[in-house]
Design a protein around this motif. Structure first.
Motif, PDB file in Angstrom:
ATOM      1  N   ILE A  53      23.778  17.661 -76.813  1.00 49.40           N
ATOM      2  CA  ILE A  53      23.685  17.350 -75.771  1.00 49.40           C
ATOM      3  C   ILE A  53      22.518  16.433 -75.480  1.00 49.40           C
ATOM      4  O   ILE A  53      21.551  16.595 -76.050  1.00 49.40           O
ATOM      5  CB  ILE A  53      23.505  18.446 -74.605  1.00 49.40           C
ATOM      6  N   GLU A  55      20.703  14.938 -72.620  1.00 49.13           N
ATOM      7  CA  GLU A  55      20.500  15.086 -71.104  1.00 49.13           C
ATOM      8  C   GLU A  55      20.303  13.571 -70.435  1.00 49.13           C
ATOM      9  O   GLU A  55      20.641  13.580 -69.319  1.00 49.13           O
ATOM     10  CB  GLU A  55      19.378  16.158 -70.852  1.00 49.13           C
ATOM     11  N   GLN A  58      23.466  12.153 -70.346  1.00 46.57           N
ATOM     12  CA  GLN A  58      24.821  12.922 -69.952  1.00 46.57           C
ATOM     13  C   GLN A  58      25.662  12.917 -70.974  1.00 46.57           C
ATOM     14  O   GLN A  58      27.074  12.667 -70.328  1.00 46.57           O
ATOM     15  CB  GLN A  58      25.326  12.888 -68.520  1.00 46.57           C
ATOM     16  N   TYR A  84      29.601  13.843 -69.591  1.00 43.66           N
ATOM     17  CA  TYR A  84      29.820  15.047 -68.696  1.00 43.66           C
ATOM     18  C   TYR A  84      29.205  14.686 -67.400  1.00 43.66           C
ATOM     19  O   TYR A  84      28.370  13.378 -67.255  1.00 43.66           O
ATOM     20  CB  TYR A  84      29.208  16.176 -69.153  1.00 43.66           C
ATOM     21  N   GLY A  85      29.196  15.357 -66.542  1.00 44.37           N
ATOM     22  CA  GLY A  85      28.587  15.092 -65.147  1.00 44.37           C
ATOM     23  C   GLY A  85      29.231  14.864 -63.864  1.00 44.37           C
ATOM     24  O   GLY A  85      28.770  14.783 -62.816  1.00 44.37           O
ATOM     25  N   LYS A  87      32.838  15.612 -61.672  1.00 46.50           N
ATOM     26  CA  LYS A  87      33.832  16.296 -61.422  1.00 46.50           C
ATOM     27  C   LYS A  87      35.017  15.567 -60.935  1.00 46.50           C
ATOM     28  O   LYS A  87      35.108  14.975 -60.099  1.00 46.50           O
ATOM     29  CB  LYS A  87      33.789  17.559 -60.552  1.00 46.50           C
ATOM     30  N   GLN A 104      32.032  19.538 -63.866  1.00 47.28           N
ATOM     31  CA  GLN A 104      30.760  18.767 -64.378  1.00 47.28           C
ATOM     32  C   GLN A 104      30.233  19.036 -65.635  1.00 47.28           C
ATOM     33  O   GLN A 104      29.484  18.346 -66.455  1.00 47.28           O
ATOM     34  CB  GLN A 104      29.507  18.960 -63.204  1.00 47.28           C
ATOM     35  N   THR A 105      30.736  20.355 -66.121  1.00 50.67           N
ATOM     36  CA  THR A 105      30.113  20.682 -67.455  1.00 50.67           C
ATOM     37  C   THR A 105      31.128  20.441 -68.235  1.00 50.67           C
ATOM     38  O   THR A 105      31.094  20.781 -69.518  1.00 50.67           O
ATOM     39  CB  THR A 105      30.027  22.205 -67.479  1.00 50.67           C
ATOM     40  N   ASN A 106      32.322  19.617 -68.126  1.00 49.27           N
ATOM     41  CA  ASN A 106      33.377  19.269 -69.126  1.00 49.27           C
ATOM     42  C   ASN A 106      33.332  17.739 -69.545  1.00 49.27           C
ATOM     43  O   ASN A 106      32.688  17.147 -68.665  1.00 49.27           O
ATOM     44  CB  ASN A 106      34.733  19.544 -68.556  1.00 49.27           C
TER      45      ASN A 106
END
Length: 309
Positions: A53, A55, A58, A84-85, A87, A104-106
């Protein structure tokens, strides 16, 4: 649309002094005590198979299926990455129904073909990076390699777009097959203007009329030609104008509206030579096709040396 973008690989020494005859760019296998090929090979192998990851942006990424050819000093494989991040919904375009709710985590992962050629005895190598619909992994990949490289060697790793300055000379006489208008903003008299070149299709691609032609590629860069005048007219109304040229059965895409010496090459994947499976290039045929591309660029970078891939 799938395409391949070529980049040069170099090592800049900020501490060198040209007045003392010191080269600003190091030979790739003699960067002090280090070898760029071995350094990157060790870095990639240490990454493992799990996604990592980033961050700050993202993003997630991993190297997958990388192969190393030490004798040829090539490394080839896949760099899988996604964001990611956000939805949103994934729908079935045939039914309009939501098939999957992306959280959001996909992250949607795209596989990008990567290929590095880092020869002995030269101060410049070549990288071929796969793009999909204009999206690529150059920034992320460069940041990862640069951070590691600079930390270990205390020198600067550079991965710059491989300008088509020399190669353009070869393509000047190529026949222009179509003009692509990106983010086109229409105007009332566009039809009259475009008929000077050809007809306009739904995708905003201009093609020659039946038995007609769009002219040679060099005409779009030469002030005073009809082709150049049309480009000058269209440029304020488009984010980008590209010309697809064909020479000896090969196609290349050039951004027009900028000087030829500033051209950056983008090679659209030739689906006559690369098998497509479920919208993705099949690995074996893509690798074979990219071998011919790499040989082409190596010929431009090391002219007269007959370097073989």
């Amino acid at each position: 649309m799938h395409s391949i973008a070529p980049y040069s690989l170099r090592c800049f020494n900020p501490y060198s002094d040209p007045k003392k005859g010191e080269d600003r760019y190091a030979v790739l296998d003699k960067i002090g005590q280090f070898d760029m090929y071995q350094l990157f090979k060790a870095f990639i192998e240490a990454q493992g198979d799990k996604f990592k990851i980033v961050e700050a942006t993202q993003q997630v990424y991993r190297f997958h299926g990388m192969k190393f050819y030490d004798e040829k000093r090539e490394m080839v494989g896949w760099f899988e990455a996604g964001y990611y991040g956000v939805k949103n919904n994934i729908i079935d375009i045939e039914t309009g129904n939501v098939d999957f709710e992306k959280l959001q985590t996909n992250a949607e992962i795209i596989r990008h073909y990567v290929r590095f050629y880092i020869p002995n005895g030269f101060d410049e190598g070549v990288a071929l990076l796969h793009n999909y619909k204009g999206g690529g992994i150059k920034t992320l990949l460069h940041d990862l390699l640069r951070e590691h490289f600079n930390k270990v060697t205390k020198r600067t790793f550079q991965m710059n777009p491989l300008a088509y300055k020399k190669a353009f000379k070869v393509w000047e006489e190529a026949v222009t097959k179509e003009i692509k208008l990106t983010k086109f903003m229409g105007m009332p008299d566009i039809t009259d203007q475009l008929t000077r070149l050809g007809h306009k299709e739904q995708q905003l691609i201009v093609k020659p009329p039946n038995r007609g032609k769009l002219g040679k590629l060099k005409d779009f860069f030469k002030p005073g030609t009809e082709e150049y005048e049309v480009v000058e007219f269209l440029r304020p109304h488009c984010a980008q104008i590209k010309a697809v040229a064909e020479l000896d059965g090969k196609k290349r895409t050039f951004t027009i509206g900028r000087p030829a010496e500033e051209q950056i090459c983008e090679i659209i994947v030739d689906e006559d030579e690369v098998v497509m499976v479920a919208g993705n290039p099949e690995p074996v045929s893509l690798h074979k096709w990219c071998t011919s591309l790499l040989q082409e660029f190596v010929g431009y970078i090391y002219p007269g040396l007959k370097v073989k891939i």
